[in-house]
Structures are given as structure tokens and as C-alpha cells.
Design a protein around this motif. Structure first.
Motif, PDB file in Angstrom:
ATOM      1  N   UNK A 128       0.833  -1.206   0.000  1.00 20.22           N
ATOM      2  CA  UNK A 128       0.000   0.000   0.000  1.00 20.22           C
ATOM      3  C   UNK A 128       0.866   1.253   0.000  1.00 20.22           C
ATOM      4  N   UNK A 129       1.937   1.251   0.775  1.00 20.10           N
ATOM      5  CA  UNK A 129       2.866   2.390   0.799  1.00 20.10           C
ATOM      6  C   UNK A 129       3.504   2.591  -0.572  1.00 20.10           C
ATOM      7  N   UNK A 141       9.361   6.022   6.006  1.00 14.24           N
ATOM      8  CA  UNK A 141       8.991   4.611   5.942  1.00 14.24           C
ATOM      9  C   UNK A 141       9.432   3.993   4.622  1.00 14.24           C
ATOM     10  N   UNK A 142       9.268   4.716   3.526  1.00 11.85           N
ATOM     11  CA  UNK A 142       9.703   4.209   2.222  1.00 11.85           C
ATOM     12  C   UNK A 142      11.195   3.910   2.241  1.00 11.85           C
ATOM     13  N   UNK A 143      11.967   4.801   2.856  1.00 14.83           N
ATOM     14  CA  UNK A 143      13.414   4.584   2.919  1.00 14.83           C
ATOM     15  C   UNK A 143      13.753   3.343   3.740  1.00 14.83           C
ATOM     16  N   UNK A 361       8.388   3.027  -9.205  1.00 16.07           N
ATOM     17  CA  UNK A 361       7.298   3.093 -10.189  1.00 16.07           C
ATOM     18  C   UNK A 361       5.992   2.643  -9.534  1.00 16.07           C
ATOM     19  N   UNK A 362       5.374   3.508  -8.760  1.00 21.20           N
ATOM     20  CA  UNK A 362       4.155   3.127  -8.034  1.00 21.20           C
ATOM     21  C   UNK A 362       3.058   2.571  -8.931  1.00 21.20           C
ATOM     22  N   UNK A 363       2.932   3.116 -10.145  1.00 24.57           N
ATOM     23  CA  UNK A 363       1.872   2.666 -11.041  1.00 24.57           C
ATOM     24  C   UNK A 363       2.084   1.234 -11.531  1.00 24.57           C
ATOM     25  N   UNK A 364       3.307   0.720 -11.382  1.00 23.83           N
ATOM     26  CA  UNK A 364       3.602  -0.642 -11.844  1.00 23.83           C
ATOM     27  C   UNK A 364       3.201  -1.702 -10.814  1.00 23.83           C
TER      28      UNK A 364
END
Length: 480
Positions: A128-129, A141-143, A361-364
Motif C-alpha cells: 500500500x505504501x 517509511x519508504x526509505x 514506479x508506483x503505477x507498476x
């Protein structure tokens, strides 16, 4: 140890409803409730403290079964993973088997269940992130997730489950019991210890769950080859394990289009839950109640595809919960599509991806739930006109393809393709008492037809005179 051996002893088929066995299950369930109430009285130590007590394996064993707070921050989830790794490394890689007696087989289930739950929860959160993209709110958090791609990784979780099964040699023990041999002769140094035997056994149920979450439904069912689905099976002694097993087996059957077997699995556990509800007063019951609702939604889907008779308790509950929706499902057509989607989305497992997401690439990043929903809806659309077509075919013994296409307002070639697919789907495997992937090929429709050029020849299918008579007598009660 005798309790565990009795729990795994060979028994009669699943649908034997012996009152003696029911009473035994209820007695076991009462014991389980008392055990869980005792566990609740223990002081809850956060998972963070597990790593700080590396020299205290008893504390690790106790805490491994304790649920992690759903709102726990990301660093606590990381440390919980490290704590599990430390615990399982100690159990699996010590010099010789660990000489510890587990509190009970309820505890063994709780350890495996919580381990998989945290894996499932973390994977869904990470995905989800990733789909949200990198922004100021979740940059930290992403890092952390980028730098730790293997934390709660699919390979690590599967490796633990398979290693516990291998160390305990539980599959060899179960196979020996099926042959009426002494399981201890196959147990080896590790498998003779109840700690390994219990964790190994419930790891098999855990594999069923994980493979289903990953979308490999055939492999999910294959994992249960050595476990017999009956009331004396070890998993049946633990309410949550009992429910989990039949939920994931039933859902796997549903996704493999074996709707009759799915209904059988869902019906079994729903009836059992209804018979033991008076004893379900603990926190576990809240979770089971929620899953109970999911299973009713799934059985409503299966009934729409495969009309059949249900237990009166389930039939009444279905009518109360989904009366109007069931009518639309059984009619088919475009009006049924939103209902199928709603029921599936609300009741399906929280699917996860086998690999870490792509944060660049979030859309992927495809949502696994949406992916499996799309697959399921393709099947729904294939069968969307089935009730309408059958209602026309029942009126004739011979019918022209173009005439029927005109009634349905579709192209004749599209109708021909649908009829061929539907003809093939009238044959389904029905599980008997062998492996869950095996079964007897049976005809599941009361209507048969053959095509000769543009002519459709219709006849009554050979599904058994009793079944046809039952349909005629109970048209007002069935979902045909």
C-alpha cells in the motif's frame, strides 16, 4: 504426547456427524477457551522486548504466540521479524533438538498463526505504501522499506515453514499413521519431540494459508496431502485452526471452479461453528464471527454457480443475510455482476505479492486483490447468462442456435462459444477421500445438450433420478 497422537489418529470421513465425536470436540474447545483465558492473564510484553531476552527461550516461546498491535510502528514490526528469526533459528539450528515442552498444541497453533498474520499484514502494508508513491508523509517509511527488502520476505517465511516440517518429519509420521504403522518409527531425533511435532504439523496448515495468499491454489491444496480432513485430525482440536483450514481449502476449491467441493467445505465448518457458539465467549470468537460472515458470502457465490441442497441452518442464515442479493445472483445477467464483485471483495483473503513492490514506479504495482478479483469476474461473466439460457433450453427438446441467439440478443457465434464452454463446465471433479486435488469426475448439471450444426438437442442429464425429483419438489427452496 498422547493427546497429540490421538488428535492425529486415522478416522472416518469428514461428514461423519457422530455425537460422541461432537462432544469430544466441544470438550476440547472448552479446554482451549480455558487455556486462552489463562494466557490473557499473563502480562503482555511488547514484541520489542523479545530480542532483548535472547538468553530466555521460555520468554520467547511465550511471546511468539502473542499478537502484535495492529497499529504498531514500522520499527516494531521489523524488530518482531528479527525476534521470530532468532526464535526459529534457535529451534531449527541448535546442536540437536531443543529440549523444551510446549505449553499445549493451542500454543503451537498460535505461534504459526501469528507468524503468518504478521507476514500478511506487513506485506499488505508495504504494498500500500509503494502504490501511494514517495511523499513527505511516508518518505521515512519508504526509505526503511527500501533498505530492508528481505524483512518479512516471502522466501524467509516459506523457508521457516518448510524447515519446521522437514525437521519434525511430520509428513513421514502422518504417512506412517495412514498405513497403520507406528509414527515414532519415522520421527527421528527431532520428530520425537512434541515441540517439533506440533510446530511441524501446524506449519502444514500454515503453508496452505500462505500458498493461497500468494494465489497458488493447486499447491495450497497439495500441501494437505498427508492430513486427513476429519474430526479427529489435530487441527480440528483448535477452533481457529479448524476454521482456517476449511476456509482456505474451500476458497481454493472455489477459485479452481470446484464449487461442489467448496460448498462442502464451507458447510462443514459453518455447521460446526453454529453447534459450538454457546462456548465461544473469548476474544477468538470475535475473529471467528467475522470470518463466519465471509464464509457465508463465499457459499452464496458458490450456490449461484452450483445449485445444491444445504443444511437447514445454513439455508436459513443465507436467506436472512443475502435474500435479495441471492435472487439477483441466481437470475444472472448484468445486474448480478456488482453483487458478485461486492461479495468476493468482502470475503476473499488479503492476497499478497510474492516479491517486494517497486517503490520507484508506483503505477507498476498491481494490487493482488484486484488482480484475483479480475480473474474471478472473468469467470462470472462467462457464466453470466447461464440461468437465462437454461430457462429457455428447458422449454424445448430441439432448438435453433440462431433463434436462441435472437432471444438473448447476442451473436450466434458468441452463443456457440458460450454453449461449448458451459458444456465443458458441467463436468467437475468431486473430492472423495484421496488427495484434495483428486476426485471423481461427475456431471453437476440437471440439463444436458448436444450441438449438431445450428441445432441444439436438449435432454435431461443423467445426474440421478433422486436429485431431479428433489429439484422438482423443492423449487421454492433451492437457488436454481
Amino acid at each position: 504426547m498422547s493427546t497429540f497422537q490421538n488428535g492425529m489418529a486415522a478416522a472416518r470421513a469428514m461428514d461423519d456427524d457422530s455425537d460422541v465425536e461432537e462432544e469430544a470436540l466441544v470438550a476440547d474447545y472448552k479446554e482451549q477457551v480455558q487455556y486462552e483465558e489463562g494466557m490473557d492473564e499473563l502480562e503482555h510484553v511488547p514484541s520489542l522486548s523479545m530480542a532483548q531476552q535472547a538468553d530466555d527461550i521460555q520468554s520467547k516461546l511465550a511471546q511468539a504466540a502473542q499478537p502484535l498491535d495492529f497499529q504498531a510502528p514500522l520499527d516494531v514490526k521489523f524488530q518482531s521479524y528479527d525476534a521470530y528469526c532468532s526464535l526459529f533459528h534457535y529451534i531449527l539450528n541448535s546442536d540437536g533438538p531443543v529440549d523444551l515442552e510446549p505449553p499445549s498444541y493451542y500454543w503451537a497453533w498460535d505461534v504459526i498463526d501469528e507468524f503468518i498474520y504478521q507476514f500478511n499484514s506487513f506485506s499488505s502494508y508495504r504494498a500500500r505504501i509503494a502504490r501511494q508513491g514517495n511523499n513527505e508523509k511516508n518518505e521515512e517509511e519508504v526509505q526503511m522499506l527500501r533498505e530492508n527488502p528481505n524483512t518479512w520476505g516471502c522466501y524467509s517465511v516459506l523457508n521457516v515453514l518448510y524447515s519446521l516440517i522437514q525437521r519434525s518429519q511430520i509428513t513421514e509420521q502422518l504417512a506412517a499413521m495412514k498405513r497403520n504403522e507406528d509414527p515414532m518409527s519415522k520421527a527421528g531425533e527431532y520428530g520425537s519431540k512434541s515441540l517439533y511435532r506440533m510446530l511441524g504439523y501446524f506449519s502444514i496448515i500454515g503453508l496452505l494459508r500462505v500458498h493461497c495468499l500468494l494465489g497458488d491454489f493447486s499447491l495450497a491444496l497439495k500441501t494437505l496431502d498427508d492430513i486427513e480432513l476429519n474430526k479427529k485430525a489435530m487441527f480440528a482440536r483448535v477452533m481457529a485452526a479448524h476454521f482456517t483450514t476449511y476456509y482456505y481449502v474451500g476458497f481454493s476449491y472455489m477459485m479452481m471452479r470446484r464449487y461442489g467441493d467448496a460448498i462442502r467445505m464451507f458447510s462443514h465448518i459453518l455447521v460446526y461453528v453454529s453447534r459450538t457458539k454457546n462456548f465461544q465467549k473469548n476474544a477468538q470468537y470475535d475473529s471467528i464471527t467475522k470470518k463466519n460472515e465471509h464464509m457465508y458470502a463465499l457459499i452464496a457465490i458458490c450456490i449461484a454457480f452450483h445449485p445444491t441442497r444445504l443444511d437447514d441452518t445454513i439455508h436459513t442464515a443465507l436467506r436472512e443475510k443475502y435474500g435479495d442479493q441471492l435472487l439477483k445472483l441466481q437470475r444472472g445477467g448484468p445486474d448480478s455482476l456488482p453483487i458478485f464483485e461486492e461479495l468476493f471483495r468482502s470475503a476473499c483473503p488479503k492476497f499478497i505479492a510474492a516479491v517486494p513492490p517497486d517503490f520507484d514506479n508506483p503505477e507498476a504495482n498491481v494490487d493482488p486483490i484486484e488482480h484475483h478479483l479480475a480473474i474471478f469476474m472473468d469467470e462470472v461473466k462467462t457464466n453470466m447468462w447461464s440461468p437465462t439460457v437454461k430457462s429457455y433450453l428447458r422449454l424445448y427438446t430441439t432448438m435453433d442456435l440462431k433463434k436462441l441467439a435472437g432471444f438473448l440478443d447476442v451473436k450466434p457465434e458468441e452463443l456457440r462459444s458460450w454453449l461449448l464452454v458451459n458444456k465443458q463446465r458441467t463436468k467437475q471433479l468431486r473430492w472423495t477421500d484421496q488427495g484434495l486435488l483428486e476426485g471423481e469426475l461427475v456431471n453437476v448439471s440437471d440439463l444436458d445438450y448436444a450441438m449438431q450444426g445450428d441445432l441444439i438437442h436438449i435432454s435431461e442429464a443423467k445426474v440421478g433420478r433422486k436429485l431431479v425429483d428433489w429439484y422438482l419438489r423443492n423449487l421454492s427452496r433451492t437457488y436454481a
